[in-house]
Design an enzyme around this catalytic site. Structure first.
Site, PDB file in Angstrom:
ATOM      1  N   SER A   1       0.852  -1.202   0.000  1.00 33.53           N
ATOM      2  CA  SER A   1       0.000   0.000   0.000  1.00 33.53           C
ATOM      3  C   SER A   1       0.884   1.247   0.000  1.00 33.53           C
ATOM      4  CB  SER A   1      -0.870   0.001   1.264  1.00 33.53           C
ATOM      5  OG  SER A   1      -0.033   0.165   2.404  1.00 33.53           O
TER       6      SER A   1
ATOM      7  N   ASP B   1      -1.319  -1.560  -3.841  1.00 31.71           N
ATOM      8  CA  ASP B   1      -2.656  -1.632  -3.257  1.00 31.71           C
ATOM      9  C   ASP B   1      -3.178  -0.211  -3.002  1.00 31.71           C
ATOM     10  OD1 ASP B   1      -4.856  -2.887  -2.076  1.00 31.71           O
ATOM     11  OD2 ASP B   1      -3.936  -2.933  -0.074  1.00 31.71           O
ATOM     12  N   HIS B   2      -4.353   0.102  -3.504  1.00 29.23           N
ATOM     13  CA  HIS B   2      -4.998   1.418  -3.272  1.00 29.23           C
ATOM     14  C   HIS B   2      -4.140   2.614  -3.669  1.00 29.23           C
ATOM     15  CE1 HIS B   2      -8.527  -0.180  -1.208  1.00 29.23           C
ATOM     16  NE2 HIS B   2      -7.704  -1.002  -0.557  1.00 29.23           N
TER      17      HIS B   2
ATOM     18  N   ASP C   1      -7.279   3.426  -7.019  1.00 26.79           N
ATOM     19  CA  ASP C   1      -8.528   3.450  -6.269  1.00 26.79           C
ATOM     20  C   ASP C   1      -9.153   4.843  -6.379  1.00 26.79           C
ATOM     21  OD1 ASP C   1     -10.610   3.443  -4.540  1.00 26.79           O
ATOM     22  OD2 ASP C   1      -9.488   2.841  -2.760  1.00 26.79           O
TER      23      ASP C   1
ATOM     24  N   HIS D   1     -11.927  -6.668  -1.670  1.00 27.49           N
ATOM     25  CA  HIS D   1     -11.083  -6.075  -0.618  1.00 27.49           C
ATOM     26  C   HIS D   1     -11.744  -6.328   0.734  1.00 27.49           C
ATOM     27  CE1 HIS D   1      -8.204  -3.292  -2.779  1.00 27.49           C
ATOM     28  NE2 HIS D   1      -8.872  -3.878  -3.762  1.00 27.49           N
TER      29      HIS D   1
ATOM     30  N   ALA E   1     -11.235  -8.468   3.144  1.00 31.58           N
ATOM     31  CA  ALA E   1     -11.699  -9.855   3.252  1.00 31.58           C
ATOM     32  C   ALA E   1     -11.064 -10.637   4.400  1.00 31.58           C
ATOM     33  CB  ALA E   1     -11.462 -10.567   1.924  1.00 31.58           C
TER      34      ALA E   1
ATOM     35  N   ASN F   1      -8.259  -9.861  -1.002  1.00 26.36           N
ATOM     36  CA  ASN F   1      -7.235  -9.094  -0.281  1.00 26.36           C
ATOM     37  C   ASN F   1      -7.276  -9.365   1.214  1.00 26.36           C
ATOM     38  OD1 ASN F   1      -6.838  -7.907  -2.737  1.00 26.36           O
ATOM     39  ND2 ASN F   1      -6.956  -5.815  -1.984  1.00 26.36           N
TER      40      ASN F   1
ATOM     41  N   ASP G   1      -5.146  -8.408   4.730  1.00 32.37           N
ATOM     42  CA  ASP G   1      -4.104  -7.693   5.455  1.00 32.37           C
ATOM     43  C   ASP G   1      -4.305  -7.854   6.961  1.00 32.37           C
ATOM     44  OD1 ASP G   1      -2.135  -6.048   6.337  1.00 32.37           O
ATOM     45  OD2 ASP G   1      -2.958  -4.187   5.560  1.00 32.37           O
TER      46      ASP G   1
HETATM   47  P1  13P Z   1      -8.591  -6.477   5.439  1.00 40.77           P
HETATM   48  O1  13P Z   1      -8.416  -5.252   6.284  1.00 40.77           O
HETATM   49  O2  13P Z   1      -9.947  -7.062   5.638  1.00 40.77           O
HETATM   50  O3  13P Z   1      -7.509  -7.465   5.643  1.00 40.77           O
HETATM   51  O4  13P Z   1      -8.522  -6.001   3.901  1.00 40.77           O
HETATM   52  C1  13P Z   1      -7.283  -5.755   3.307  1.00 40.77           C
HETATM   53  C2  13P Z   1      -7.415  -5.078   2.005  1.00 40.77           C
HETATM   54  O5  13P Z   1      -8.462  -4.961   1.409  1.00 40.77           O
HETATM   55  C3  13P Z   1      -6.189  -4.546   1.401  1.00 40.77           C
HETATM   56  O6  13P Z   1      -6.422  -3.834   0.243  1.00 40.77           O
HETATM   57  O1  G3H Z   2      -6.654  -1.718   2.433  1.00 41.37           O
HETATM   58  C1  G3H Z   2      -5.678  -1.282   3.053  1.00 41.37           C
HETATM   59  C2  G3H Z   2      -4.633  -2.217   3.510  1.00 41.37           C
HETATM   60  O2  G3H Z   2      -5.060  -2.946   4.631  1.00 41.37           O
HETATM   61  C3  G3H Z   2      -3.364  -1.486   3.727  1.00 41.37           C
HETATM   62  O3  G3H Z   2      -3.414  -0.756   4.890  1.00 41.37           O
HETATM   63  O4  G3H Z   2      -2.796   1.547   4.203  1.00 41.37           O
HETATM   64  O5  G3H Z   2      -2.492   0.769   6.569  1.00 41.37           O
HETATM   65  O6  G3H Z   2      -1.005  -0.098   4.751  1.00 41.37           O
HETATM   66  P1  G3H Z   2      -2.375   0.434   5.121  1.00 41.37           P
HETATM   67 ZN    ZN Z   3      -8.276  -2.784   0.216  1.00 37.86          ZN
END
Ligand code: 13P
Ligand code: G3H
Ligand code: ZN
Length: 400
Positions: A144, A177-178, A199, A306, A308, A345, A347
């Site tokens: 991210s 990511d995003h 995004d 996302h 998930a 996804n 995290d």
């Molecule tokens: P979670 O916070 O549910 O693990 O989602 C992660 C995510 O969507 C990262 O882009």
């Molecule tokens: O969707 C977001 C991810 O969980 C990444 O989180 O922006 O804190 O790295 P972050």
């Molecule tokens: Zn996400």
């Protein structure tokens, strides 16, 4: 489109031929260990001697990340470049990062999904790759903007490059990511990522279309794939009313129009998941009907989910205070993975697994102040979590 297909095709061909070369090197009966140097790469297998005869050591650097080479190391901190390279020839079997096109095609047909796991440091990357290896599963490592700010883009790219060397058999994508702007997506494309997400979901539809399209053009020209997002990932509210759902969740007709107009390679949609550890106040809910409509309007097209994580129990042990945390049940995600969802996804569950392991290690041995003593179990917890996800949620085990 033509250009994109060309790049994707090349990517996959390249990966397959290099994988074949790797398999051949593995089967070779003769191994050569340069004196005093233990071969650490390729699962501790040395290279066949016939590949190591030349006095030259040609270094073929193509791009910082798309390719890598087999290394011999006598010290994990010193790479090939710091040892006497002219004493033997390397056998170059370079493994590229892959895009997601082929992964998703197979996943769609096979009714499973590819796990996209967020990475921020070495231990997380190592844990994920080890799990992918044990499960024989492709994997998407995603960083991210927060990860880029924390570790630095080049550290992440560097760590992933080493992971490719150590796990050449695993089809691995590196994904942003995003990404919140054209500039960040461009920086990642130029820096060696094989996939980026723009995004634009918080922007009006037309603006989202415009920027996504610009990024798609830039990315496809470089053989990189683009994920986009439409709809808003709901917060912790209970999604019961039809009006609330229609206002927030992705509209299937708009999704089809968005894909058509932007040319994006995959689309993240909102059907009830949300980011973080507090997803639902009431019962967990996923709008499968909406997902099915999207699938009908975009046949064969990869959808991304996302938010998930499931938020498994362990988070409150050893002093954790995650009261009221609730995620998406794994069987619900599994069902989505049999439908049009090709990328899931995760995290938060990795964060929880890692932090729980660190809490446990420090709680059980308060005198421990060596980071390796708690990061090792943390890395192992990441591995076990990812293995569990591959088996219980994604269904991507033994697909390579
Ligand atoms: P979670 O916070 O549910 O693990 O989602 C992660 C995510 O969507 C990262 O882009
Ligand atoms: O969707 C977001 C991810 O969980 C990444 O989180 O922006 O804190 O790295 P972050
Ligand atoms: Zn996400």
């Amino acid at each position: 489109k033509k250009l994109k297909a060309h790049h994707d095709g090349q990517d996959e061909d390249d990966f397959s031929s290099r994988q074949a070369a790797f398999q051949q090197a593995k089967r070779s009966p003769t191994f050569y260990h340069p004196p005093g140097i233990s071969p650490l790469s390729f699962g501790n297998r040395a290279l066949p001697s016939h590949s190591l005869k030349s006095p030259h050591f040609p270094v073929e650097i193509r791009s910082p990340i798309q390719y890598n080479e087999i290394r011999y190391m006598h010290n994990p901190m010193k790479t090939m470049h710091s040892i006497h390279m002219n004493q033997f020839e390397r056998k170059v079997i370079t493994m590229p990062l892959v895009g997601t096109t082929e992964m998703f095609k197979k996943a769609y047909k096979g009714h499973y999904a590819i796990g996209a796991f967020n990475v921020n440091n070495m231990e997380i990357i190592q844990g994920i790759m080890e799990a992918a290896k044990e499960e024989e599963s492709p994997v998407i490592l995603q960083a991210s903007e927060g990860a880029r700010n924390y570790a630095g883009q080049e550290y992440i790219v560097g760590l992933v490059k080493i992971a490719l060397q150590d796990y050449p058999e695993i089809p691995t994508a590196l994904h942003l990511d995003h990404g919140s702007s054209y500039e960040i997506c461009k920086a990642c494309i130029d820096g060696g990522f094989s996939s980026v997400m723009y995004d634009g979901s918080k922007h009006p539809f037309e603006e989202n279309v415009k920027v996504t399209k610009q990024i798609v053009e830039y990315a496809h020209d470089k053989g990189v794939v683009v994920e986009a997002e439409l709809g808003r990932l709901a917060g912790v509210e209970d999604m019961v009313s039809v009006d609330a759902k229609d206002a927030i969740f992705t509209d299937p007709d708009q999704a089809a129009e968005f894909v058509e107009r932007t040319g994006c390679d995959s689309l993240a949609i909102a059907i009830g998941t949300s980011h973080g550890a507090y997803k639902y106040k009431g019962d967990p809910y996923l709008d499968y009907e909406r997902l099915e409509k999207v699938g009908k309007l975009l046949p064969g097209y990869p959808i991304v989910l996302h938010g998930a994580s499931t938020v498994l129990e362990k988070c409150n042990q050893y002093g954790g205070k995650g009261r009221g945390a609730k995620g998406v049940p794994e069987d619900m995600l599994r069902k989505a993975a049999t439908m049009a969802v090709c990328k899931i996804n995760i995290d938060t569950d990795i964060r929880l697994a890692m932090t729980s392991a660190i809490r446990e290690a420090l709680y059980k041995d308060p005198s421990n102040f060596d980071p390796r003593n708690y990061l090792k179990p943390a890395r192992n917890a990441v591995k076990e979590m990812v293995k569990h996800k591959i088996e219980a949620v994604l269904g991507s085990a033994h697909t390579i």
